[in-house]
Design a protein around this motif. Structure first.
Motif, PDB file in Angstrom:
ATOM      1  N   ARG A   1      -3.587  -9.321  -5.774  1.00 18.74           N
ATOM      2  CA  ARG A   1      -4.448  -9.112  -4.685  1.00 18.74           C
ATOM      3  C   ARG A   1      -5.442  -8.434  -4.768  1.00 18.74           C
ATOM      4  O   ARG A   1      -6.619  -8.349  -4.062  1.00 18.74           O
ATOM      5  CB  ARG A   1      -3.551  -8.597  -3.396  1.00 18.74           C
ATOM      6  N   PHE A   2      -5.446  -7.353  -5.738  1.00 21.22           N
ATOM      7  CA  PHE A   2      -6.483  -6.321  -5.782  1.00 21.22           C
ATOM      8  C   PHE A   2      -7.334  -6.353  -7.396  1.00 21.22           C
ATOM      9  O   PHE A   2      -8.337  -5.914  -7.377  1.00 21.22           O
ATOM     10  CB  PHE A   2      -6.051  -4.939  -5.614  1.00 21.22           C
TER      11      PHE A   2
ATOM     12  N   GLN B   1       0.456 -12.616   2.658  1.00 20.08           N
ATOM     13  CA  GLN B   1      -0.201 -12.618   1.950  1.00 20.08           C
ATOM     14  C   GLN B   1      -1.766 -12.885   2.180  1.00 20.08           C
ATOM     15  O   GLN B   1      -2.557 -13.215   1.113  1.00 20.08           O
ATOM     16  CB  GLN B   1       0.281 -13.932   0.477  1.00 20.08           C
ATOM     17  N   GLU B   2      -1.769 -13.690   3.292  1.00 20.73           N
ATOM     18  CA  GLU B   2      -2.962 -13.932   3.644  1.00 20.73           C
ATOM     19  C   GLU B   2      -3.932 -13.044   4.498  1.00 20.73           C
ATOM     20  O   GLU B   2      -5.120 -12.783   4.251  1.00 20.73           O
ATOM     21  CB  GLU B   2      -2.922 -15.125   4.698  1.00 20.73           C
ATOM     22  N   GLU B   3      -3.164 -12.056   5.025  1.00 21.98           N
ATOM     23  CA  GLU B   3      -3.994 -10.843   5.710  1.00 21.98           C
ATOM     24  C   GLU B   3      -4.553  -9.758   4.797  1.00 21.98           C
ATOM     25  O   GLU B   3      -4.001  -9.419   3.854  1.00 21.98           O
ATOM     26  CB  GLU B   3      -2.929 -10.018   6.724  1.00 21.98           C
ATOM     27  N   SER B   4      -5.701  -9.385   5.073  1.00 22.91           N
ATOM     28  CA  SER B   4      -6.451  -8.400   4.272  1.00 22.91           C
ATOM     29  C   SER B   4      -5.789  -7.107   4.234  1.00 22.91           C
ATOM     30  O   SER B   4      -4.983  -6.805   5.548  1.00 22.91           O
ATOM     31  CB  SER B   4      -7.731  -8.306   4.728  1.00 22.91           C
ATOM     32  N   PHE B   5      -5.902  -5.881   3.627  1.00 20.56           N
ATOM     33  CA  PHE B   5      -5.295  -4.778   3.426  1.00 20.56           C
ATOM     34  C   PHE B   5      -5.595  -4.093   4.791  1.00 20.56           C
ATOM     35  O   PHE B   5      -4.772  -3.343   5.193  1.00 20.56           O
ATOM     36  CB  PHE B   5      -5.543  -4.169   2.258  1.00 20.56           C
ATOM     37  N   ARG B   6      -6.867  -4.201   5.220  1.00 21.06           N
ATOM     38  CA  ARG B   6      -7.455  -3.356   6.127  1.00 21.06           C
ATOM     39  C   ARG B   6      -6.660  -3.749   7.492  1.00 21.06           C
ATOM     40  O   ARG B   6      -6.281  -2.925   8.247  1.00 21.06           O
ATOM     41  CB  ARG B   6      -8.907  -3.579   6.260  1.00 21.06           C
ATOM     42  N   ASN B   7      -6.732  -5.059   7.574  1.00 17.84           N
ATOM     43  CA  ASN B   7      -5.947  -5.732   8.827  1.00 17.84           C
ATOM     44  C   ASN B   7      -4.585  -5.263   9.073  1.00 17.84           C
ATOM     45  O   ASN B   7      -3.992  -5.035   9.915  1.00 17.84           O
ATOM     46  CB  ASN B   7      -5.844  -7.216   8.848  1.00 17.84           C
TER      47      ASN B   7
END
Length: 310
Positions: free
Chosen positions: A307-308, A53-59
């Motif tokens: 998240r979004f 849940q911490e990592e961005s969607f891009r990463n």
């Protein structure tokens, strides 16, 4: 004459195409391709919206290590489906006549070749990711084979092993992201219990065939009446776990609605199990399967909202 030749050629082409299509469909069914697709979808949803849940969607998109692990998981599941149908071939002739009829277009040795290729490619990719991932998949593949070869015929162990192998990749992702919490633990118990109920209900429906081919299942050992009591007890425990998640874990959004509505779904399943007809058990099985899929969709919608949108 020419027209007759053309007709014969067209018929031959049609038969060839049908044969090739049947071969292709046989491979898909033998490898349980559609189950693998569903589990892949569930893995991506749970990985991004629950464990990571911490990592961005891009990463996340460019985290090729995670994609590699999921890819290895898919190959292992496909391989597991193939080896399982190899050992269950005689039983499947009765339980799944359509699938076995399609699979007759392919010799069993080709299924074994496919199994070995899938296992080798999966382990090769796992080795390139890391030695720990390699060991993780060696253990997974071994127990996939051992379940099909031996454990599927041993009472209680067959159900617990099948459900554990289904959840094994999710456990791996949880360990990979070091995501340990009371909420995830309870959700894992909830899913384990639902899948266990599904597997035991399935065993009731195939009780006579299992007995004929030497599969020692709970319905054959404890009889149908006691088996239904066991399933109802498991569903009641599942309800208690759901209430714990709802009231103690601070769950919200679509997942909260899912667990609240799930209480009524489980009560309805218990009501169906009180009936002795085969149809009621089949309806219960499909409802529980559908409810697992709806849970994946609820997690996806809940994650998108959190998240979004927020």
């Amino acid at each position: 004459m020419n027209s007759e030749k053309e007709i014969l050629q067209q018929n031959f082409i049609k038969k060839s195409l049908l044969y090739r299509f049947s071969q292709f469909l046989g491979v898909l069914l033998g490898a349980r391709f559609f189950i693998a697709v569903l589990l892949t979808f569930a893995l991506y949803v749970s990985t991004f919206f629950l464990f990571n849940q911490e990592e961005s969607f891009r990463n996340f998109v460019f985290d090729f290590k995670v994609h590699g692990i999921i890819f290895c998981t898919v190959l292992t599941i496909l391989a597991g489906g193939i080896i399982n149908q190899f050992y269950d071939l005689e039983k499947d002739h009765i339980v799944k006549p359509f699938r076995t009829r399609i699979q007759k277009f392919i010799k069993q040795k080709y299924f074994l070749y496919a199994y070995l290729i899938l296992c080798v490619v999966s382990l090769g990719v796992a080795w390139m990711i890391s030695h720990r991932v390699f060991v993780f998949f060696v253990v997974y593949q071994f127990f996939m084979w051992f379940y099909s070869h031996k454990l599927s015929r041993i009472i209680i162990l067959n159900n617990f092993t099948f459900v554990s192998l289904t959840l094994y990749p999710f456990f791996g992702m949880m360990v990979y992201y070091q995501t340990f919490s009371g909420k995830i633990f309870l959700m894992a118990i909830f899913l384990f219990l639902i899948l266990l109920c599904i597997d035991i209900v399935k065993d009731i429906l195939t009780k006579n065939v299992d007995k004929a081919f030497g599969y020692n299942t709970i319905p054959n050992y404890f009889k149908s009446r006691n088996t239904k009591i066991i399933i109802i007890a498991l569903l009641i425990v599942t309800m208690l776990v759901s209430m714990k998640i709802i009231y103690k874990m601070g769950i919200s959004g679509f997942m909260a609605y899912y667990f609240i509505l799930g209480l009524f779904i489980i009560i309805f399943c218990i009501y169906l199990l009180l009936d002795y007809s085969r149809k009621s058990k089949l309806v219960t099985l499909n409802i529980l399967r559908l409810w697992v899929f709806i849970g994946i969709i609820a997690m996806l919608l809940n994650g998108i909202e959190n998240r979004f949108i927020d």
